[in-house]
Design a protein around this motif. Structure first.
Motif, short mmCIF file in Angstrom:
data_model
loop_
_atom_site.label_atom_id
_atom_site.label_comp_id
_atom_site.label_asym_id
_atom_site.label_seq_id
_atom_site.Cartn_x
_atom_site.Cartn_y
_atom_site.Cartn_z
N THR A 76 2.93 -22.64 -22.10
CA THR A 76 2.56 -23.00 -23.46
C THR A 76 3.75 -23.66 -24.12
O THR A 76 4.85 -23.09 -24.14
N GLY A 77 3.56 -24.86 -24.65
CA GLY A 77 4.65 -25.58 -25.28
C GLY A 77 4.28 -27.02 -25.53
O GLY A 77 3.09 -27.37 -25.57
N SER A 78 5.27 -27.86 -25.67
CA SER A 78 5.02 -29.26 -25.99
C SER A 78 4.48 -30.01 -24.78
O SER A 78 4.67 -29.62 -23.63
N THR A 79 3.81 -31.13 -25.06
CA THR A 79 3.29 -31.97 -23.99
C THR A 79 4.43 -32.52 -23.14
O THR A 79 4.32 -32.60 -21.91
N THR A 80 5.53 -32.89 -23.77
CA THR A 80 6.68 -33.42 -23.04
C THR A 80 7.21 -32.42 -22.03
O THR A 80 7.47 -32.74 -20.87
N THR A 81 7.38 -31.17 -22.48
CA THR A 81 7.88 -30.15 -21.57
C THR A 81 6.86 -29.81 -20.50
O THR A 81 7.21 -29.52 -19.35
N ALA A 82 5.57 -29.84 -20.86
CA ALA A 82 4.52 -29.55 -19.88
C ALA A 82 4.58 -30.53 -18.71
O ALA A 82 4.36 -30.15 -17.55
N LYS A 83 4.89 -31.79 -18.99
CA LYS A 83 5.00 -32.78 -17.92
C LYS A 83 6.16 -32.44 -16.99
O LYS A 83 6.05 -32.62 -15.77
N LYS A 84 7.26 -31.94 -17.54
CA LYS A 84 8.39 -31.54 -16.71
C LYS A 84 8.04 -30.33 -15.86
O LYS A 84 8.40 -30.25 -14.68
N VAL A 85 7.34 -29.37 -16.47
CA VAL A 85 6.91 -28.19 -15.73
C VAL A 85 5.99 -28.59 -14.59
O VAL A 85 6.12 -28.13 -13.45
N MET A 86 5.05 -29.48 -14.88
CA MET A 86 4.09 -29.92 -13.88
C MET A 86 4.79 -30.64 -12.72
O MET A 86 4.45 -30.44 -11.55
N ALA A 87 5.77 -31.48 -13.06
CA ALA A 87 6.50 -32.21 -12.03
C ALA A 87 7.28 -31.25 -11.14
O ALA A 87 7.32 -31.41 -9.91
N SER A 88 7.90 -30.25 -11.74
CA SER A 88 8.65 -29.27 -10.96
C SER A 88 7.73 -28.46 -10.07
O SER A 88 8.03 -28.23 -8.89
N CYS A 89 6.60 -28.03 -10.60
CA CYS A 89 5.66 -27.23 -9.83
C CYS A 89 5.03 -28.03 -8.69
O CYS A 89 4.64 -27.46 -7.67
N ALA A 90 4.96 -29.33 -8.86
CA ALA A 90 4.38 -30.18 -7.82
C ALA A 90 5.18 -30.12 -6.53
O ALA A 90 4.63 -30.31 -5.43
N GLU A 91 6.47 -29.84 -6.63
CA GLU A 91 7.32 -29.78 -5.44
C GLU A 91 6.87 -28.68 -4.48
O GLU A 91 7.05 -28.80 -3.26
N THR A 92 6.31 -27.62 -5.01
CA THR A 92 5.82 -26.52 -4.18
C THR A 92 4.30 -26.40 -4.24
O THR A 92 3.75 -25.40 -3.80
N LEU A 93 3.65 -27.42 -4.75
CA LEU A 93 2.19 -27.45 -4.89
C LEU A 93 1.69 -26.22 -5.66
O LEU A 93 0.67 -25.63 -5.35
N THR A 94 2.46 -25.83 -6.68
CA THR A 94 2.10 -24.69 -7.52
C THR A 94 1.20 -25.17 -8.65
O THR A 94 1.61 -26.00 -9.46
N PRO A 95 -0.03 -24.68 -8.74
CA PRO A 95 -0.92 -25.11 -9.83
C PRO A 95 -0.46 -24.55 -11.16
O PRO A 95 0.25 -23.53 -11.21
#
Length: 498
Positions: A220-239
């Protein structure tokens, strides 16, 4: 202002949190490293196996006892929230109170939503017994916000726990004390294993959690930070499930109850110092009632005051950087010919922002297109509700909205592109545990709360059991031409007439 201070203590791996109201030290907390996070997640995996092995009823009993602790110690929890965020103590009590129904609902309904149930079969598969159930994912990472440090993260945490997962919680660096209180309270009812654990720190700690290989992240947070979280999680295919911000609108039709609409707009836009992801930021009012509504709104808003004393109805801005965003939005409106019918540039004094109501605001102004996150409303006149709907939907966000109309509220609401909508009220849908909570577009994806919130932290497990040998054996190399012909005839009879 609430700030994380690096000093001699920080060199030793801690950070300080100070009150946004008076700058007093609230507490000192560990700055957890990548290694700390990895060790925490490893412990959570062991705990997750044990917790998932309990029955729904056994988990529900623990969650109910957790709910009881919160209920009995509301004042204590609210006091920590008040110190860390600056929000009025009564608002903190209200926030924590609203979480109780969600804990109760998740605990009670998890068996029905997630438990094994029969699934249908067809004529050709009548020899099968089919069922589906939803199983826990394992370890859920939760990154919580500072604006609602109890209600919002618990919307992920308790649903994940009810689904049978372990949780590693990283609260905002502005509200670690609140997160610590919640984890300690849960440990009192689940002392056997660290099912619900805390990690504290800044963005680097959150990044470590994203990279830790948890089975799902709830952010839960800003859209900008959510994109960073999503990019980081993509490295381990974490939904991930992401609940981001918005520029929520409130629409006022010509037949609306103007007193109710004005009171609701003021609350939705200015409570919690306007620091609500589902807070109203834009108001579109039918031209026939615009002037009357604006007068009523200003009257209500003028009666509110931002301060740090017990009588203040609005607290300080918690996040220091948000002050400049609010200032920029106000100044842009005034520079471009808009009017401040209440507040304005002089409404900002340190971390305090007095209520602001702006009119004649261009639709491409940042005050309309960006999330302000302060006690400020833009009020615009529209010729009809068609125009109001068009303006409301002209955004990349799509979190929540509200409509005030005696006759056409639901009809208008159905045309809005958002994840949630309230009719003749505000902030009502998050209070209903049975309703999913979340947005579309830049406001995020996935859902917390309700049946969707329970399933969000689980995976569907399908089971098909053959009860007897089928008359037509289709999945075998021994299938004959006669079998193929008969199967074709059956399928043609069943489906060919459509």
């Amino acid at each position: 202002m609430t700030i994380s201070v690096r000093n001699e203590q920080a060199e030793a791996g801690t950070f300080e949190v100070r009150s946004p109201g008076n700058g007093d030290l609230v507490g000192s907390f560990p700055m957890h490293t990548d290694e700390d996070v990895a060790a925490t997640v490893a412990r959570a995996r062991v705990a997750a196996d044990w917790w998932a092995g309990l029955t729904f009823r056994e988990r529900a009993e623990r969650l109910d006892r957790f709910r009881g602790i919160i209920a009995r110690r509301l004042a204590q929890l609210a006091g920590i929230m008040h110190e860390e965020t600056g929000k009025p103590h009564s608002d903190a009590v209200l926030e924590a109170s609203l979480s109780l129904d969600h804990i109760a609902w998740a605990a009670k309904h998890a068996p029905k939503v997630l438990g094994r149930r029969r699934a249908g079969v067809s004529l050709l598969t009548a020899n099968q017994a089919a069922s589906v159930e939803y199983r826990p994912l394992g370890v859920i990472g939760v990154i919580g916000p500072w604006n609602y440090p109890v209600f919002t993260p618990l919307g992920s945490i308790v649903y994940a726990l009810a689904a049978g997962n372990a949780v590693v919680f990283k609260p905002s660096e502005f509200t670690p004390g609140t997160g610590s209180w919640l984890v300690d309270a849960f440990a009192q009812v689940v002392p056997e294993h660290p099912v619900f654990q805390l990690i504290t720190g800044d963005g680097s700690t959150g990044a470590a959690l994203c990279a830790s290989g948890v089975n799902k992240m709830a952010f839960t947070g800003s859209t900008t930070t959510a994109k960073k979280v999503m990019a980081s999680c993509a490295e381990t295919l974490t939904p991930i499930v992401a609940e981001c911000g918005g520029t929520d609108a409130l629409l006022v039709d010509s037949d609306a109850d103007l007193d109710a609409a004005a009171d609701a707009a003021a609350w939705a836009g200015m409570a919690n110092a306007g620091q609500s992801c589902i807070g109203t930021e834009r108001v579109y009012v039918h031209t026939d009632v615009h002037d009357a509504f604006l007068e009523k709104l200003v009257t209500v808003a003028r009666g509110q005051r931002a301060g740090t004393d017990p009588d203040a109805t609005i607290g300080p801005i918690t996040l220091p950087s948000q002050i400049e965003t609010i200032r920029r939005h106000i100044n842009d409106v005034l520079r471009r010919g808009g009017r401040a019918v209440l507040g304005g540039a002089d409404a900002i004094d340190g971390s305090l922002v007095q209520p602001c109501v702006l009119t004649d605001v261009p639709e491409d102004s940042p005050a309309v297109t960006e999330e302000t996150f302060g006690p400020m409303l833009t009020v615009s006149r529209v010729g009809d509700m068609d125009e109001a709907v068009k303006r409301t939907n002209a955004t990349t966000y799509g979190l929540g909205a509200a409509v005030f109309s005696k006759k056409r509220g639901t009809e208008i609401a159905d045309r809005l592109r958002c994840g949630m909508v309230a009719v003749n009220a505000v902030f009502n849908y998050p209070q209903l545990p049975s309703l999913p909570f979340g947005g579309v577009g830049d406001s995020g994806f996935g859902r917390i709360h309700g049946p969707d919130g329970l399933r969000e932290f689980s995976f569907a497990r399908s089971t098909a059991r053959q009860r007897f040998t089928p008359p037509l054996a289709l999945t075998t190399f021994g299938r004959t031409a006669k079998t193929d012909s008969l199967a074709t005839k059956i399928m043609t009879l069943l489906h060919g007439r459509h």
